[in-house]
Design a protein around this motif. Structure first.
Motif, PDB file in Angstrom:
ATOM      1  N   LYS A   1     -12.890  16.265  19.677  1.00  0.00           N
ATOM      2  CA  LYS A   1     -12.325  15.565  18.527  1.00  0.00           C
ATOM      3  C   LYS A   1     -12.037  16.484  17.336  1.00  0.00           C
ATOM      4  O   LYS A   1     -11.213  16.138  16.481  1.00  0.00           O
ATOM      5  CB  LYS A   1     -13.262  14.431  18.096  1.00  0.00           C
ATOM      6  N   PHE A   2     -12.712  17.637  17.279  1.00  0.00           N
ATOM      7  CA  PHE A   2     -12.393  18.565  16.192  1.00  0.00           C
ATOM      8  C   PHE A   2     -10.934  19.005  16.271  1.00  0.00           C
ATOM      9  O   PHE A   2     -10.288  19.221  15.241  1.00  0.00           O
ATOM     10  CB  PHE A   2     -13.303  19.793  16.226  1.00  0.00           C
ATOM     11  N   ARG A   3     -10.398  19.133  17.484  1.00  0.00           N
ATOM     12  CA  ARG A   3      -9.006  19.549  17.641  1.00  0.00           C
ATOM     13  C   ARG A   3      -8.073  18.573  16.918  1.00  0.00           C
ATOM     14  O   ARG A   3      -7.182  18.978  16.163  1.00  0.00           O
ATOM     15  CB  ARG A   3      -8.638  19.618  19.123  1.00  0.00           C
TER      16      ARG A   3
ATOM     17  N   ILE B   1      -9.955   9.184   5.355  1.00  0.00           N
ATOM     18  CA  ILE B   1     -10.884   8.200   5.906  1.00  0.00           C
ATOM     19  C   ILE B   1     -10.630   8.079   7.393  1.00  0.00           C
ATOM     20  O   ILE B   1      -9.494   8.246   7.865  1.00  0.00           O
ATOM     21  CB  ILE B   1     -10.729   6.826   5.203  1.00  0.00           C
ATOM     22  N   ALA B   2     -11.696   7.831   8.153  1.00  0.00           N
ATOM     23  CA  ALA B   2     -11.574   7.649   9.600  1.00  0.00           C
ATOM     24  C   ALA B   2     -12.603   6.626  10.048  1.00  0.00           C
ATOM     25  O   ALA B   2     -13.587   6.372   9.350  1.00  0.00           O
ATOM     26  CB  ALA B   2     -11.794   8.974  10.335  1.00  0.00           C
ATOM     27  N   TYR B   3     -12.352   6.018  11.218  1.00  0.00           N
ATOM     28  CA  TYR B   3     -13.374   5.162  11.823  1.00  0.00           C
ATOM     29  C   TYR B   3     -13.670   5.681  13.217  1.00  0.00           C
ATOM     30  O   TYR B   3     -12.795   6.119  13.942  1.00  0.00           O
ATOM     31  CB  TYR B   3     -12.961   3.688  11.851  1.00  0.00           C
ATOM     32  N   SER B   4     -14.971   5.655  13.560  1.00  0.00           N
ATOM     33  CA  SER B   4     -15.380   6.321  14.789  1.00  0.00           C
ATOM     34  C   SER B   4     -16.822   5.973  15.106  1.00  0.00           C
ATOM     35  O   SER B   4     -17.623   5.711  14.200  1.00  0.00           O
ATOM     36  CB  SER B   4     -15.242   7.834  14.610  1.00  0.00           C
TER      37      SER B   4
ATOM     38  N   ALA C   1     -15.588  11.013  14.028  1.00  0.00           N
ATOM     39  CA  ALA C   1     -16.193  11.077  12.699  1.00  0.00           C
ATOM     40  C   ALA C   1     -16.553  12.507  12.336  1.00  0.00           C
ATOM     41  O   ALA C   1     -16.216  13.006  11.254  1.00  0.00           O
ATOM     42  CB  ALA C   1     -17.455  10.202  12.667  1.00  0.00           C
ATOM     43  N   GLN C   2     -17.241  13.179  13.239  1.00  0.00           N
ATOM     44  CA  GLN C   2     -17.691  14.545  12.964  1.00  0.00           C
ATOM     45  C   GLN C   2     -16.517  15.519  12.928  1.00  0.00           C
ATOM     46  O   GLN C   2     -16.489  16.444  12.106  1.00  0.00           O
ATOM     47  CB  GLN C   2     -18.702  14.968  14.021  1.00  0.00           C
TER      48      GLN C   2
ATOM     49  N   GLY D   1     -11.810  21.473   2.093  1.00  0.00           N
ATOM     50  CA  GLY D   1     -12.282  21.244   0.731  1.00  0.00           C
ATOM     51  C   GLY D   1     -11.885  19.907   0.155  1.00  0.00           C
ATOM     52  O   GLY D   1     -11.670  19.796  -1.059  1.00  0.00           O
ATOM     53  N   VAL D   2     -11.794  18.872   1.006  1.00  0.00           N
ATOM     54  CA  VAL D   2     -11.402  17.547   0.525  1.00  0.00           C
ATOM     55  C   VAL D   2     -12.463  16.526   0.939  1.00  0.00           C
ATOM     56  O   VAL D   2     -13.184  16.725   1.927  1.00  0.00           O
ATOM     57  CB  VAL D   2     -10.018  17.131   1.073  1.00  0.00           C
ATOM     58  N   PRO D   3     -12.580  15.407   0.211  1.00  0.00           N
ATOM     59  CA  PRO D   3     -13.584  14.388   0.550  1.00  0.00           C
ATOM     60  C   PRO D   3     -13.197  13.587   1.784  1.00  0.00           C
ATOM     61  O   PRO D   3     -12.019  13.471   2.129  1.00  0.00           O
ATOM     62  CB  PRO D   3     -13.617  13.497  -0.695  1.00  0.00           C
ATOM     63  N   SER D   4     -14.229  13.029   2.434  1.00  0.00           N
ATOM     64  CA  SER D   4     -13.981  12.175   3.598  1.00  0.00           C
ATOM     65  C   SER D   4     -14.937  10.992   3.593  1.00  0.00           C
ATOM     66  O   SER D   4     -16.085  11.110   3.163  1.00  0.00           O
ATOM     67  CB  SER D   4     -14.147  12.962   4.905  1.00  0.00           C
ATOM     68  N   VAL D   5     -14.429   9.856   4.058  1.00  0.00           N
ATOM     69  CA  VAL D   5     -15.226   8.648   4.261  1.00  0.00           C
ATOM     70  C   VAL D   5     -15.091   8.262   5.727  1.00  0.00           C
ATOM     71  O   VAL D   5     -13.969   8.225   6.252  1.00  0.00           O
ATOM     72  CB  VAL D   5     -14.748   7.494   3.370  1.00  0.00           C
ATOM     73  N   ILE D   6     -16.201   7.998   6.389  1.00  0.00           N
ATOM     74  CA  ILE D   6     -16.174   7.648   7.809  1.00  0.00           C
ATOM     75  C   ILE D   6     -16.802   6.275   8.002  1.00  0.00           C
ATOM     76  O   ILE D   6     -17.940   6.038   7.588  1.00  0.00           O
ATOM     77  CB  ILE D   6     -16.925   8.673   8.673  1.00  0.00           C
ATOM     78  N   VAL D   7     -16.047   5.360   8.621  1.00  0.00           N
ATOM     79  CA  VAL D   7     -16.538   4.022   8.942  1.00  0.00           C
ATOM     80  C   VAL D   7     -17.075   4.062  10.365  1.00  0.00           C
ATOM     81  O   VAL D   7     -16.325   4.312  11.317  1.00  0.00           O
ATOM     82  CB  VAL D   7     -15.407   2.979   8.811  1.00  0.00           C
ATOM     83  N   MET D   8     -18.389   3.818  10.503  1.00  0.00           N
ATOM     84  CA  MET D   8     -19.052   3.957  11.801  1.00  0.00           C
ATOM     85  C   MET D   8     -19.785   2.680  12.183  1.00  0.00           C
ATOM     86  O   MET D   8     -20.342   2.003  11.314  1.00  0.00           O
ATOM     87  CB  MET D   8     -20.058   5.114  11.774  1.00  0.00           C
TER      88      MET D   8
END
Length: 323
Positions: free
Chosen positions: A50-52, A71-74, A79-80, A90-97
């Motif tokens: 998923k990093f790719r 933002i992502a959901y995972s 998510a990771q 260098g940007v913020p992230s929000v993950i819906v898990m």
């Protein structure tokens, strides 16, 4: 969606993603009754392929949009991947898990700098939650599979598979891919179509969550009746993607379905024979190669281990199958 997007993603990923090899073991060959080549994306950054897709999406995004955050959901691997890619940019992230995601995946996502928002996958709609937060904060959604840049990033693994298969002279064999919504599968299928066209890509899913296999049979998108209830959490999605399914329908062979105990046994064999740590969903393709040999064509088979983010207790359960 085309091979040019995948080749462009490979350029952006160069120097950032790990180039994973094809591994083999005579012990696995003996179980499967054919040569087994393993693509260990459990060795990728964040422990999965998923990093790719995460890096491809962020690096290909308009810089002004990216600067506002993503933002992502995972359930954990996407998510990771997105969290690390966001931190590296260098940007913020929000993950819906989902609240029932493995604890290791939740903690790792937080450790990578993301804000984690938990939800109940049986009673709440992750798409609605993600859309609301994105609108409130001006974040850009990075979908887990149904996004051209994400598919392109996952497809870079297919370019590597094709390159290694050609170097080994592998032709007319199956490539088994652990499959949720189809981003990994469709990306690899597009790459193989271009660079190793005799290889046949086939999705592998857990029993009871075989929406892609059923969709390939019916020719239309089929939905799973349940959204949880299987240890292969990494590859459980409601249905194939609107972008991924047409690619899979055009390019993929029939889907394969494995049982939970087979995933656990495959995890144990991956550790014992290749010294690899796989999570249940990440071991699905290997399970099909080892325990569904009559459903596979060719003198060899290529399989992905798509992820290795497993809680210690569950890994111990897998190793207990060796007793």
């Amino acid at each position: 969606m085309n091979i040019d997007l995948i080749r462009a993603a490979a350029i952006r990923l160069h120097g950032h993603a790990r180039r994973t090899p094809l591994l083999s073991s005579q012990f696995l060959d003996d179980i499967a009754g054919r040569k087994v080549y393993v693509k260990p994306e459990c060795l990728q950054h964040t422990g999965s392929f998923k990093f790719r897709g995460g890096w491809s999406a962020l690096s290909g995004m308009d810089p002004e949009k990216r600067a506002n955050g993503v933002i992502a959901y995972s359930s954990g691997n996407h998510a990771q991947g997105v969290a690390l890619a966001a931190r590296m940019h260098g940007v913020p992230s929000v993950i819906v898990m989902p609240s029932d995601a493995p604890a290791l995946k939740i903690e790792n996502t937080k450790a990578l700098g993301a804000q984690v928002v938990l939800y109940d996958r049986d009673t709440e709609d992750r798409d609605e939650i993600g859309a609301r937060i994105a609108a409130d904060r001006g974040l850009t959604l990075v979908k887990p599979f149904d996004d051209p840049l994400v598919i392109a990033g996952q497809g870079t693994a297919g370019l590597e598979i094709a390159e290694d298969a050609n170097a080994l002279g592998l032709e007319n064999i199956d490539v088994l891919v652990c499959c949720g919504g189809g981003g990994f599968t469709s990306g690899i299928a597009l790459a193989c179509e271009a660079d190793a066209p005799t290889l046949r890509v086939r999705p592998v899913e857990p029993d009871g969550f075989d929406d892609v296999a059923r969709s390939l049979i019916s020719g239309k998108i089929e939905r799973n009746a349940a959204t949880s209830g299987n240890i292969c959490d990494a590859i459980i999605t409601p249905q194939p993607g609107d972008l991924t399914f047409p690619i899979m329908h055009r390019l993929c062979g029939p889907g394969l379905v494995i049982r939970e105990n087979e995933a656990l046994m495959a995890m144990a064999q991956a550790f014992l024979r290749l010294k690899l740590v796989a999570e249940p969903g990440g071991a699905a393709a290997l399970a099909a190669a080892l325990y569904r040999p009559d459903d596979i064509r060719g003198v060899g088979v290529i399989v992905t281990i798509s992820g290795g983010n497993v809680d210690p207790a569950q890994f111990a359960q897998a190793l207990a199958t060796l007793d």
